[in-house]
Motif scaffolding. Sequence first.
Motif, PDB file in Angstrom:
ATOM      1  N   ASN A  62      13.925 -36.160  -9.182  1.00 25.98           N
ATOM      2  CA  ASN A  62      12.211 -35.117  -8.598  1.00 25.98           C
ATOM      3  C   ASN A  62      12.267 -34.428  -9.823  1.00 25.98           C
ATOM      4  O   ASN A  62      13.198 -32.889  -9.887  1.00 25.98           O
ATOM      5  CB  ASN A  62      12.868 -34.472  -7.435  1.00 25.98           C
ATOM      6  CG  ASN A  62      12.590 -36.022  -6.577  1.00 25.98           C
ATOM      7  OD1 ASN A  62      11.488 -36.147  -6.118  1.00 25.98           O
ATOM      8  ND2 ASN A  62      13.605 -36.740  -6.019  1.00 25.98           N
ATOM      9  N   THR A 119       6.251 -36.246  -8.519  1.00 26.68           N
ATOM     10  CA  THR A 119       7.216 -37.253  -7.061  1.00 26.68           C
ATOM     11  C   THR A 119       6.007 -36.406  -5.356  1.00 26.68           C
ATOM     12  O   THR A 119       5.818 -37.038  -4.740  1.00 26.68           O
ATOM     13  CB  THR A 119       7.828 -36.930  -6.984  1.00 26.68           C
ATOM     14  OG1 THR A 119       9.088 -35.965  -6.496  1.00 26.68           O
ATOM     15  CG2 THR A 119       9.194 -37.520  -7.657  1.00 26.68           C
ATOM     16  N   ASN A 157       6.981 -34.615  -4.213  1.00 27.74           N
ATOM     17  CA  ASN A 157       8.153 -34.363  -2.514  1.00 27.74           C
ATOM     18  C   ASN A 157       8.996 -32.339  -2.282  1.00 27.74           C
ATOM     19  O   ASN A 157       8.940 -31.911  -4.133  1.00 27.74           O
ATOM     20  CB  ASN A 157      10.189 -34.906  -3.037  1.00 27.74           C
ATOM     21  CG  ASN A 157       9.154 -36.762  -3.183  1.00 27.74           C
ATOM     22  OD1 ASN A 157       8.127 -36.924  -1.939  1.00 27.74           O
ATOM     23  ND2 ASN A 157      10.152 -37.447  -3.333  1.00 27.74           N
ATOM     24  N   LEU A 207      15.156 -34.218   1.342  1.00 27.13           N
ATOM     25  CA  LEU A 207      13.226 -34.117   1.349  1.00 27.13           C
ATOM     26  C   LEU A 207      13.129 -33.294   3.046  1.00 27.13           C
ATOM     27  O   LEU A 207      13.247 -33.729   3.726  1.00 27.13           O
ATOM     28  CB  LEU A 207      12.952 -35.418   1.722  1.00 27.13           C
ATOM     29  CG  LEU A 207      11.893 -35.745   1.269  1.00 27.13           C
ATOM     30  CD1 LEU A 207      11.000 -35.022   0.060  1.00 27.13           C
ATOM     31  CD2 LEU A 207      11.178 -37.367   1.508  1.00 27.13           C
ATOM     32  N   THR A 243       5.985 -34.402   2.166  1.00 31.36           N
ATOM     33  CA  THR A 243       5.855 -34.873   0.607  1.00 31.36           C
ATOM     34  C   THR A 243       4.301 -33.919   0.508  1.00 31.36           C
ATOM     35  O   THR A 243       3.778 -34.386   1.631  1.00 31.36           O
ATOM     36  CB  THR A 243       5.904 -35.969   0.772  1.00 31.36           C
ATOM     37  OG1 THR A 243       6.878 -36.540   0.807  1.00 31.36           O
ATOM     38  CG2 THR A 243       5.131 -36.405  -0.686  1.00 31.36           C
ATOM     39  N   LEU A 300      11.879 -30.695  -1.471  1.00 33.99           N
ATOM     40  CA  LEU A 300      13.650 -31.076  -1.293  1.00 33.99           C
ATOM     41  C   LEU A 300      13.974 -29.335  -1.308  1.00 33.99           C
ATOM     42  O   LEU A 300      13.846 -28.565  -1.966  1.00 33.99           O
ATOM     43  CB  LEU A 300      14.125 -31.640  -2.540  1.00 33.99           C
ATOM     44  CG  LEU A 300      13.595 -33.202  -2.421  1.00 33.99           C
ATOM     45  CD1 LEU A 300      12.963 -33.485  -4.020  1.00 33.99           C
ATOM     46  CD2 LEU A 300      14.442 -33.869  -2.788  1.00 33.99           C
TER      47      LEU A 300
END
Length: 334
Positions: free
Chosen positions: A197, A218, A220, A233, A236, A222
């Motif tokens: 990521n 991505t 995401n 994670l 999102t 985290l």
Amino acid sequence: IVLLTLLAPRAKAQWSVIHTFDSPPRVIYFMDDVGAPQTGFAGLQDGEVWRTSDAGTTWVQCQIAGGLNSISSFAFKDQQTGWLGVYAFGSGKWGLYSTSDGGFTWNDAGLQNDVTCLYYNQSSSILVATSMESSFGASKSKDNGQTWTTIDQDKYPCVVFANPQSGIIPNFSAAMKQEDCVTHDAGTTWHTVLMPNENWQPASLPNSNTYFVVSEFTANFLRSDDGGDTWNLISTFPWRFGSGSDGCSRADACGNLFYQTIRNGFWMSSNFGVSWSNIGGPNMSIDSRFVIANGEIYAADTSGALYVYPLSGGPSSAIVLSSSSPVTLSASQC
């Protein structure tokens, strides 16, 4: 999936423009770490450098060579000695430049690589630089940038330290190995961890081992509570590369998180990324850096306007991220 919330328009009205440059500022930086929080710099996309000594009220142009590419980052050893990196974002010359007069003048420091980020560790006296040129990759210097030792050869956009001992170097989406570099001894030794990521500028909680990443590639979000060795994670976002994050996220002293987007302004989380609220503010193109300093967010837009957003504080009780990695933030800060 992340919960996104729109705030009332009056919350967005807190943003104000304090200066407009002729070119978009790619990085805003203040000298908090060396005891001069009112002194800061704006590094522009066209290679110009501007300095303020009154927290952004007035700005003067610094002396630096012409024909440079985009300014990417700043780092200071003390109130006189510092460096800036020039990144291959557009056209022009790139490399490392240094100052010995508090940033009024900048001179070529002899490193001709693309430089995406810099950090000077006061504890170890190590200067760390990153580059998208894998031959230089992530490197460190013990002699103020005169000579360099390779940390890892790959494409790296940034270096961040949450405390004097703990630092991470995130990877780039086109990196060969998709690994981050991690140190627990002030940059003396580093090891790599798998992290698919990429992120231009991670956030870190001050004086902790906690880092946050909003990956522009991505989408995401985290979190790591062990100095970057392992990541969880949290959520999102619905926006992917080119329409979501500009790559920069920051945390304030109260544990509130902020990140800037390309099309949807600023977003804030007060619960470590579980949910996010839109707070308005400027849009900015990818691979740029806003900053939190002097109790405000300083952030630019693509027209060259520099905005500030006053932070109203946050929770006054101790914040605990996990049972194994507690982080206590005092009421006086928040």
